[in-house]
Write a protein that holds these residues in place. Structure first.
Motif, PDB file in Angstrom:
ATOM      1  N   VAL A 107       0.901  -1.264  -0.001  1.00 10.43           N
ATOM      2  CA  VAL A 107       0.088   0.116  -0.164  1.00 10.43           C
ATOM      3  C   VAL A 107       0.980   1.142  -0.137  1.00 10.43           C
ATOM      4  O   VAL A 107       1.839   1.099   0.802  1.00 10.43           O
ATOM      5  CB  VAL A 107      -1.010   0.015   1.298  1.00 10.43           C
ATOM      6  N   VAL A 108       0.589   2.120  -0.831  1.00  4.55           N
ATOM      7  CA  VAL A 108       1.322   3.446  -0.822  1.00  4.55           C
ATOM      8  C   VAL A 108       0.306   4.619  -0.329  1.00  4.55           C
ATOM      9  O   VAL A 108      -0.882   4.488  -0.814  1.00  4.55           O
ATOM     10  CB  VAL A 108       1.641   3.719  -2.163  1.00  4.55           C
ATOM     11  N   VAL A 109       0.784   5.183   0.684  1.00  4.75           N
ATOM     12  CA  VAL A 109       0.100   6.521   1.107  1.00  4.75           C
ATOM     13  C   VAL A 109       0.442   7.574   0.487  1.00  4.75           C
ATOM     14  O   VAL A 109       1.775   7.886   0.478  1.00  4.75           O
ATOM     15  CB  VAL A 109       0.018   6.707   2.641  1.00  4.75           C
ATOM     16  N   LEU A 110      -0.053   8.311  -0.506  1.00  5.50           N
ATOM     17  CA  LEU A 110       0.206   9.181  -1.265  1.00  5.50           C
ATOM     18  C   LEU A 110       0.548  10.583  -0.690  1.00  5.50           C
ATOM     19  O   LEU A 110      -0.433  11.304  -0.204  1.00  5.50           O
ATOM     20  CB  LEU A 110      -0.685   9.592  -2.705  1.00  5.50           C
ATOM     21  N   ASP A 111       1.771  11.102  -0.970  1.00  2.00           N
ATOM     22  CA  ASP A 111       2.267  12.138  -0.167  1.00  2.00           C
ATOM     23  C   ASP A 111       2.211  13.311  -1.266  1.00  2.00           C
ATOM     24  O   ASP A 111       3.275  13.324  -2.129  1.00  2.00           O
ATOM     25  CB  ASP A 111       3.916  11.949   0.500  1.00  2.00           C
TER      26      ASP A 111
ATOM     27  N   ALA B 172      -0.620  -5.006   6.373  1.00  2.00           N
ATOM     28  CA  ALA B 172      -0.180  -4.413   4.824  1.00  2.00           C
ATOM     29  C   ALA B 172       1.197  -3.884   4.862  1.00  2.00           C
ATOM     30  O   ALA B 172       1.724  -3.567   5.925  1.00  2.00           O
ATOM     31  CB  ALA B 172      -1.242  -3.404   4.358  1.00  2.00           C
ATOM     32  N   GLU B 173       2.083  -3.964   3.938  1.00  2.00           N
ATOM     33  CA  GLU B 173       3.207  -3.126   3.798  1.00  2.00           C
ATOM     34  C   GLU B 173       3.165  -2.054   3.243  1.00  2.00           C
ATOM     35  O   GLU B 173       2.389  -1.547   1.956  1.00  2.00           O
ATOM     36  CB  GLU B 173       4.261  -4.016   2.753  1.00  2.00           C
ATOM     37  N   VAL B 174       3.360  -0.999   3.960  1.00  4.17           N
ATOM     38  CA  VAL B 174       2.956   0.405   3.754  1.00  4.17           C
ATOM     39  C   VAL B 174       4.154   1.521   3.518  1.00  4.17           C
ATOM     40  O   VAL B 174       5.139   1.287   4.427  1.00  4.17           O
ATOM     41  CB  VAL B 174       2.026   1.004   4.841  1.00  4.17           C
ATOM     42  N   CYS B 175       3.924   2.313   2.483  1.00  2.00           N
ATOM     43  CA  CYS B 175       5.160   3.247   2.088  1.00  2.00           C
ATOM     44  C   CYS B 175       4.486   4.467   1.949  1.00  2.00           C
ATOM     45  O   CYS B 175       3.413   4.518   1.350  1.00  2.00           O
ATOM     46  CB  CYS B 175       5.879   2.607   0.742  1.00  2.00           C
TER      47      CYS B 175
END
Length: 220
Positions: free
Chosen positions: A5-9, A27-30
């Protein structure tokens, strides 16, 4: 492997709290603004805090509107949170200065509708509210009708415009809440889901919401 999962910055949103809440689902989160990572992730989270116009400006600067569109064209999941949900609609109408006219900002246009100031005796709407979710909602599966979710906002979509259908994704399931008047609290629409409330700040009920979304993501 857990879903990625990407948290959009893009300069707006409770990035770290969203990251921590997502990590608790397994989840694997970035957290990143990298467009390639955002496109390649199994799931994309679009947070948002503040004014519609400022969030939309930041999103466009980071090419977030294009990233969202490309992901949805490929049927790849996106979750919007708070103003991250609002920018998915056609437009936002704000009035920062009562002496000035309305400021109209074009949104991503993935859903029909206008984000407007709520007609309520107290604004911002800040606190815990119940919601009215459709019976077959996957987003709210495992939650109870009296579960409460945490809201912080003065603007919302007050009317759902059913006439328009996005041909890329399935017909939507719309969840409603009320503060002074009814407003859209969440939407499930094929790979595009969103909440006006903050699931990452909504305790066990919010954790269930995030887990339900993560459960829909493909796993390697």
């Amino acid at each position: 492997m857990p879903p990625r999962v990407v948290v959009l910055d893009y300069g707006s949103g409770n990035l770290r709290s969203a990251q921590r809440a997502m990590e608790r689902t397994g989840a694997e989160v970035c957290v990143t603004s990298d467009p390639h990572a955002a496109l390649d992730a199994d799931g994309l989270v679009v947070p948002g805090v503040g004014a519609f116009s400022a969030c939309m400006a930041g999103l466009k600067k980071a090419h977030g509107d294009r990233i969202i569109g490309r992901r949805l064209a490929g049927g790849r999941p996106v979750l919007g949170i708070c103003v991250g949900m609002q920018v998915l609609f056609d437009k936002g109408v704000e009035r920062a200065d009562p002496r000035a006219g309305d400021e109209v900002t074009e949104g991503c246009g993935e859903w029909p509708g206008t984000v407007e100031r709520l007609e309520a005796p107290i604004l911002p709407h800040m606190g815990w509210n119940t919601v009215r979710a459709p019976r077959d909602s996957r987003l709210f599966a495992g939650t109870a009708p009296d579960d409460r979710f945490y809201f912080v906002h003065s603007y919302a979509v007050r009317r759902w415009e059913q006439a328009f259908q996005n041909p890329r994704i399935a017909p939507p399931l719309v969840t409603w809440a009320e503060h002074g008047e009814p407003f859209v609290a969440a939407v499930e629409n094929g790979p595009l889901w969103a909440t006006q409330f903050h699931p990452e700040k909504s305790g066990e009920a919010g954790a269930r919401i995030l887990a339900n979304w993560v459960a829909t993501l493909p796993q390697a």
